[in-house]
Scaffold this active site. Structure first.
Site, short mmCIF file in Angstrom:
data_model
loop_
_atom_site.label_atom_id
_atom_site.label_comp_id
_atom_site.label_asym_id
_atom_site.label_seq_id
_atom_site.Cartn_x
_atom_site.Cartn_y
_atom_site.Cartn_z
N TYR A 3 8.43 6.28 59.41
CA TYR A 3 7.02 6.34 59.00
C TYR A 3 6.83 7.53 58.06
CZ TYR A 3 1.90 6.70 59.43
OH TYR A 3 0.55 6.76 59.19
N ASP A 29 11.76 13.68 54.90
CA ASP A 29 10.41 13.79 55.42
C ASP A 29 10.49 14.56 56.73
OD1 ASP A 29 7.96 13.56 56.55
OD2 ASP A 29 7.78 11.39 56.32
N LYS A 47 2.14 18.96 60.13
CA LYS A 47 2.07 19.28 61.56
C LYS A 47 2.22 20.79 61.86
CE LYS A 47 3.55 14.61 62.79
NZ LYS A 47 2.54 13.86 63.50
#
Ligand code: PLP
Length: 431
Positions: free
Chosen positions: A148, A243, A271
């Site tokens: 994702y 990523d 994050k």
């Protein structure tokens, strides 16, 4: 240790939420669709714990989906935020805090020589894709099934996370013309990547991946996979992008690229670097990043990007992570949790597999081994749902999907892990 789980207020609030927000949430996986039952409405969080609106306390292994690596509302972060708040919430002009966090990221992450801050992981991935295309003059992209990279159109092909949870292969509203340039391969399958390069000579801008997958459950790279991708991308004049929105500053201070010694051309972050406030970032080689406006012609901008609150929370969080022993501690307690869960599963007669690295872990209800999303899908999802509900009823808050990794923090204690394992034994004995 079973608590009577009274959820009256959670139910009331969620029922009201469903009338005014799609599905009652602002991000799909929070709605508990894949495990069933009502989601829990949080009231406050502190350290390793969360409290819901009915007063139930949970040991939290979601940690706001990764940012809470130092524990929720760490006093150092909160105090720094209070000070920053007095000076203003957003400047829309350069501020020195951006320099400080940028230098910390550049010092830590091997691939990053220059960085641009944005407001989410999605935005970081969208921007990095534009940059990959701008730099190479090519349109096509290789991504992996179950990885994702946020909800950008061209990434919603065989994506994991909430997309997997809802069973959507991709999403309506994504034009075919956009995803036609997105090529996919099974994770850990170098031959498939080689084939895609052979079939599309001179057309592939780059390869993007979660260097350790968290959005199809926890799946580490096989030996040689990351190294192989580095060689293949170089051979084909394409860029390699890690990523590290989830893994950055979690797997190691310098992310997976430091831990595994493979340096990509570009990296996305999010994050942890926002310490719980909305932040994303993309960075990498100076010659590539110099293409970003206003240094270069590739346009990308953001009203709230680099805002002083997010920068402050990020700086304080990274300072806390720099303390000696941080990652050793995360690894130690998470190993105890992961090994404990697997042992209990075995002793109670369940097929299970999983693992951990540093403060990231996963448990699948299947024999395994799991190398990719297809393997992960062999999990017993109904069993996971019952396990999830049983743990919730015993005060353990796990990610509400088999296809999500779990997170620990510096605030989780040995005692928390013991309590979690005791709860797991009770639940698994009755599954
Ligand atoms: C690896 C990865 N990339 C990108 C994203 C998107 O980040 P955000 O939810 O901040 O948009 C996520 C979110 O979970 C992620 O795990």
């Amino acid at each position: 240790m079973t608590i009577p789980l009274t959820t009256t207020k959670s139910e009331e609030i969620f029922a009201a939420a469903q009338k005014i927000m799609p599905g009652g949430v602002n991000s799909p996986v929070r709605a508990f669709k894949s495990v069933g039952g009502q989601p829990i409405v949080f009231e406050r969080v502190k350290g390793a714990y969360a409290w819901d609106v009915d007063g139930n306390q949970y040991i939290d292994y979601v940690g706001s989906w990764g940012p809470a690596i130092c524990g929720h509302t760490h006093p150092d972060v909160i105090n720094a935020l209070k000070e920053a708040l007095e000076k203003g919430t957003s400047f829309g002009a350069p501020c020195v805090l951006e320099n400080i966090l940028a230098e910390m990221v550049i010092d830590a992450v091997p691939s990053v020589e220059m960085v641009r801050f944005v407001n989410s992981g999605t935005e970081a991935c969208l921007s990095v894709l534009r940059l990959m295309r701008a730099f190479t003059g090519r349109d096509k992209l290789i991504k992996f099934e179950g990885c994702y990279h946020g909800h950008g159109d061209m990434f919603l092909v065989k994506a994991g996370s909430g997309v997997a949870t809802l069973g959507l292969p991709d999403s309506p509203g994504v034009p075919k013309a956009v995803t036609i340039s997105t090529l996919t391969a099974p994770y850990n399958d170098l031959e498939a990547v080689k084939e895609l390069f052979n079939e599309n000579p001179g057309e592939i801008a780059g390869v993007i991946l979660e260097p350790i997958v968290g959005n199809a459950g926890f799946i580490p790279p096989d030996a040689g996979f990351l190294e192989g991708l580095r060689v293949l991308t170089k051979e084909n004049g394409a860029l390699l992008v890690f990523d590290e929105v989830m893994t950055g500053f979690r797997i190691a201070y310098g992310g997976v690229q430091e831990k595994f010694g493979v340096t990509p051309d570009l990296t996305t972050l999010g994050k942890v670097i926002g310490g719980g406030l909305p932040v994303g970032a993309y960075g990498g080689r100076r010659d590539i990043m110099s293409m970003v406006a206003p240094a270069g012609p590739m346009y990308q901008a953001g009203t709230l990007s680099g805002n002083p609150l997010a920068m402050t929370a990020g700086i304080k969080t990274l300072e806390l992570l720099q303390k000696p022993g941080t990652y050793e501690y995360l690894d130690k307690i998470t190993k105890k949790l992961s090994a404990g869960l697997l042992k209990i599963a075995k002793e109670t007669g369940h097929a299970a597999c999983g693992g951990q690295i540093s403060g990231m872990f996963g448990l699948f209800f299947t024999e395994g081994p799991i190398h990719n999303y297809e393997d992960a899908k062999k999990s017993d999802l109904a069993k996971f749902s019952r396990f999830h509900r049983g743990m919730l009823e015993r005060g353990i808050y796990l990610a509400p999907s088999q296809f999500e990794a779990g997170f620990t923090s510096l605030a989780h204690t040995d005692e928390d892990i013991d309590k979690t394992l005791a709860a797991a034994r009770e639940v698994m004995s009755s599954l």
